[in-house]
Design a protein around this motif. Sequence first.
Motif, PDB file in Angstrom:
ATOM      1  N   CYS A 116      -6.968 -19.551   0.657  1.00 45.96           N
ATOM      2  CA  CYS A 116      -6.592 -18.222   0.172  1.00 45.96           C
ATOM      3  C   CYS A 116      -5.090 -17.990   0.222  1.00 45.96           C
ATOM      4  CB  CYS A 116      -7.326 -17.146   0.964  1.00 45.96           C
ATOM      5  SG  CYS A 116      -9.100 -17.077   0.612  1.00 45.96           S
ATOM      6  N   GLU A 117      -4.378 -18.783   1.006  1.00 49.48           N
ATOM      7  CA  GLU A 117      -2.918 -18.703   1.007  1.00 49.48           C
ATOM      8  C   GLU A 117      -2.325 -19.176  -0.322  1.00 49.48           C
ATOM      9  OE1 GLU A 117      -1.721 -20.929   4.417  1.00 49.48           O
ATOM     10  OE2 GLU A 117      -2.339 -19.368   5.845  1.00 49.48           O
ATOM     11  N   ILE A 119      -3.613 -13.963   2.144  1.00 44.76           N
ATOM     12  CA  ILE A 119      -2.584 -13.222   1.412  1.00 44.76           C
ATOM     13  C   ILE A 119      -1.512 -12.724   2.369  1.00 44.76           C
ATOM     14  CG2 ILE A 119      -2.173 -11.109   0.069  1.00 44.76           C
ATOM     15  CD1 ILE A 119      -5.003 -11.564  -1.143  1.00 44.76           C
ATOM     16  N   ILE A 120      -1.923 -12.208   3.513  1.00 40.36           N
ATOM     17  CA  ILE A 120      -0.965 -11.737   4.515  1.00 40.36           C
ATOM     18  C   ILE A 120      -0.020 -12.864   4.930  1.00 40.36           C
ATOM     19  CG2 ILE A 120      -0.735 -10.967   6.915  1.00 40.36           C
ATOM     20  CD1 ILE A 120      -3.453  -9.478   6.467  1.00 40.36           C
ATOM     21  N   ASN A 121      -0.559 -14.043   5.147  1.00 47.28           N
ATOM     22  CA  ASN A 121       0.241 -15.153   5.684  1.00 47.28           C
ATOM     23  C   ASN A 121       1.342 -15.602   4.737  1.00 47.28           C
ATOM     24  OD1 ASN A 121      -1.319 -15.121   7.976  1.00 47.28           O
ATOM     25  ND2 ASN A 121      -2.578 -16.883   7.401  1.00 47.28           N
ATOM     26  N   VAL A 122       1.146 -15.418   3.434  1.00 46.87           N
ATOM     27  CA  VAL A 122       2.172 -15.865   2.477  1.00 46.87           C
ATOM     28  C   VAL A 122       2.893 -14.707   1.806  1.00 46.87           C
ATOM     29  CG1 VAL A 122       1.059 -18.083   2.034  1.00 46.87           C
ATOM     30  CG2 VAL A 122       0.420 -16.112   0.659  1.00 46.87           C
ATOM     31  N   SER A 123       2.615 -13.483   2.239  1.00 41.97           N
ATOM     32  CA  SER A 123       3.292 -12.320   1.665  1.00 41.97           C
ATOM     33  C   SER A 123       4.736 -12.256   2.143  1.00 41.97           C
ATOM     34  CB  SER A 123       2.557 -11.032   2.066  1.00 41.97           C
ATOM     35  OG  SER A 123       2.574 -10.863   3.479  1.00 41.97           O
ATOM     36  N   LYS A 180      -1.026 -13.957  10.380  1.00 43.22           N
ATOM     37  CA  LYS A 180       0.150 -14.302  11.173  1.00 43.22           C
ATOM     38  C   LYS A 180       1.235 -13.227  11.109  1.00 43.22           C
ATOM     39  CE  LYS A 180      -0.717 -19.181  10.180  1.00 43.22           C
ATOM     40  NZ  LYS A 180      -0.200 -20.406   9.498  1.00 43.22           N
ATOM     41  N   LYS A 181       0.984 -12.157  10.345  1.00 40.47           N
ATOM     42  CA  LYS A 181       1.983 -11.091  10.190  1.00 40.47           C
ATOM     43  C   LYS A 181       1.303  -9.738  10.396  1.00 40.47           C
ATOM     44  CE  LYS A 181       4.464 -13.883   6.751  1.00 40.47           C
ATOM     45  NZ  LYS A 181       4.945 -13.942   5.339  1.00 40.47           N
ATOM     46  N   ASP A 182       2.140  -8.700  10.493  1.00 38.62           N
ATOM     47  CA  ASP A 182       1.623  -7.357  10.751  1.00 38.62           C
ATOM     48  C   ASP A 182       1.861  -6.396   9.590  1.00 38.62           C
ATOM     49  OD1 ASP A 182       0.734  -7.982  13.369  1.00 38.62           O
ATOM     50  OD2 ASP A 182       2.787  -7.758  14.115  1.00 38.62           O
ATOM     51  N   ASN A 183       2.211  -6.915   8.429  1.00 41.41           N
ATOM     52  CA  ASN A 183       2.536  -6.050   7.288  1.00 41.41           C
ATOM     53  C   ASN A 183       1.301  -5.695   6.459  1.00 41.41           C
ATOM     54  OD1 ASN A 183       2.234  -8.726   6.458  1.00 41.41           O
ATOM     55  ND2 ASN A 183       3.561  -8.454   4.678  1.00 41.41           N
ATOM     56  N   TRP A 184       0.232  -5.296   7.131  1.00 40.42           N
ATOM     57  CA  TRP A 184      -1.008  -5.009   6.424  1.00 40.42           C
ATOM     58  C   TRP A 184      -1.708  -3.798   7.037  1.00 40.42           C
ATOM     59  CZ3 TRP A 184      -5.649  -5.378   9.261  1.00 40.42           C
ATOM     60  CH2 TRP A 184      -5.551  -6.031  10.501  1.00 40.42           C
ATOM     61  N   LYS A 185      -2.595  -3.226   6.242  1.00 35.67           N
ATOM     62  CA  LYS A 185      -3.407  -2.104   6.718  1.00 35.67           C
ATOM     63  C   LYS A 185      -4.696  -2.051   5.911  1.00 35.67           C
ATOM     64  CE  LYS A 185      -0.686   1.111   3.870  1.00 35.67           C
ATOM     65  NZ  LYS A 185       0.116   2.365   3.903  1.00 35.67           N
ATOM     66  N   LEU A 186      -5.717  -1.508   6.530  1.00 36.93           N
ATOM     67  CA  LEU A 186      -7.002  -1.324   5.866  1.00 36.93           C
ATOM     68  C   LEU A 186      -7.113   0.104   5.370  1.00 36.93           C
ATOM     69  CD1 LEU A 186      -9.481  -3.257   8.207  1.00 36.93           C
ATOM     70  CD2 LEU A 186      -8.353  -4.059   6.123  1.00 36.93           C
ATOM     71  N   ALA A 208       8.296 -10.340   3.439  1.00 34.98           N
ATOM     72  CA  ALA A 208       8.578  -9.387   4.514  1.00 34.98           C
ATOM     73  C   ALA A 208       8.624  -7.952   4.015  1.00 34.98           C
ATOM     74  CB  ALA A 208       9.903  -9.758   5.190  1.00 34.98           C
ATOM     75  N   SER A 209       9.001  -7.762   2.759  1.00 32.32           N
ATOM     76  CA  SER A 209       9.114  -6.407   2.209  1.00 32.32           C
ATOM     77  C   SER A 209       7.835  -5.932   1.533  1.00 32.32           C
ATOM     78  CB  SER A 209      10.263  -6.353   1.200  1.00 32.32           C
ATOM     79  OG  SER A 209       9.982  -7.217   0.088  1.00 32.32           O
ATOM     80  N   GLN A 210       6.794  -6.776   1.531  1.00 32.60           N
ATOM     81  CA  GLN A 210       5.543  -6.427   0.865  1.00 32.60           C
ATOM     82  C   GLN A 210       4.545  -5.846   1.866  1.00 32.60           C
ATOM     83  OE1 GLN A 210       4.792 -10.352  -0.923  1.00 32.60           O
ATOM     84  NE2 GLN A 210       5.119  -9.415  -2.941  1.00 32.60           N
ATOM     85  N   THR A 211       3.743  -4.903   1.389  1.00 36.18           N
ATOM     86  CA  THR A 211       2.661  -4.334   2.178  1.00 36.18           C
ATOM     87  C   THR A 211       1.332  -4.811   1.609  1.00 36.18           C
ATOM     88  OG1 THR A 211       3.929  -2.347   2.711  1.00 36.18           O
ATOM     89  CG2 THR A 211       1.537  -2.210   2.960  1.00 36.18           C
ATOM     90  N   VAL A 212       0.495  -5.397   2.451  1.00 33.75           N
ATOM     91  CA  VAL A 212      -0.822  -5.867   2.038  1.00 33.75           C
ATOM     92  C   VAL A 212      -1.841  -4.797   2.398  1.00 33.75           C
ATOM     93  CG1 VAL A 212      -2.537  -7.705   2.223  1.00 33.75           C
ATOM     94  CG2 VAL A 212      -0.091  -8.244   2.459  1.00 33.75           C
ATOM     95  N   MET A 213      -2.608  -4.368   1.406  1.00 32.42           N
ATOM     96  CA  MET A 213      -3.584  -3.304   1.587  1.00 32.42           C
ATOM     97  C   MET A 213      -4.983  -3.846   1.340  1.00 32.42           C
ATOM     98  SD  MET A 213      -1.460  -0.303  -0.400  1.00 32.42           S
ATOM     99  CE  MET A 213      -2.591   1.001   0.053  1.00 32.42           C
ATOM    100  N   GLY A 214      -5.834  -3.761   2.350  1.00 31.56           N
ATOM    101  CA  GLY A 214      -7.202  -4.235   2.224  1.00 31.56           C
ATOM    102  C   GLY A 214      -8.167  -3.069   2.110  1.00 31.56           C
TER     103      GLY A 214
END
Length: 298
Positions: A149-150, A176-180, A206-212, A182-188
Amino acid sequence: MPLNQEIVYNLPNSITLVIKREDLLHPYISGNKFRKLKYNLLEAKALGYDRLLTFGGAYSNHIAATAAAGKEMRFSTIGIIRGEELATKIADNPTLSLAKSDGMELQFVSREVYRHKDSEVFQAYIKKKFGNVYVLPEGGTNALAVKGCEEILDEKDSGFDYLCCAVGTGGTISGIINVSGASQTVMGFPALKGSFLSDDIRKFAKKDNWKLIKGYEFGGYGKVTSELVQFLNTFYQQTGIPLDPLYTGKMLYGVMDMIAKNQFPAGAKILAIHTGGLQGIRGMNQLLLQKRMPTINY
């Protein structure tokens, strides 16, 4: 690789919405299932396995994709299916009949037994009954699936501010989070209710730039309302893009609702991942007809 497809009608506040058509990756091994299976099947071949075993429900995209992948890559496949009553209804079930036609051996167990599928007792039963099999988890999520998925994102996707996808078992969004960036927000957008999803994602992300983004489950996993069906049909009429009702359809409904409610900043560039799952529409329409509800028309 399929091209990204931009929504053609005007969105408010100069927002751009682009759909990444992962559903077009393969005619039978669709979207994120293609990604999740890729490295697992390579690993199974490298280790000398010739049989795959996995788990799923009556309309499981993962069951259908594993059967198709096994047929294409010359694995025999076994599906442990939730619900003993389905054993006599294979011909009436589009997903199970498709999996069977692709050579999958279907084994039906009660819902009670299925709940313990990850226990040591059940795993010992699998080994005794089926011998040397490569076991894929329900939904297909493991470290190798996340690795696959990366590869969903590529260099062309670096300019988006928001990356949106549906969430089932957490493997797709983790990749998706792992290859996003630094300035991108991943929304699940979860397809099912439950507080466990965040913990599952943290096992691999591996990163914290995400939210559900909760509140777009339409009652929970496998549940669909007339409002959602109307959205799917209207979206297809306006864009020509078919959406599945359990994952991507709910996610896109959520994205469009958030846009309408000004929950994205002006000028935001949004990439929404279409994870496939269109094979499940025939089965869902059967259920909708039984309930005398509107059907998905594409």
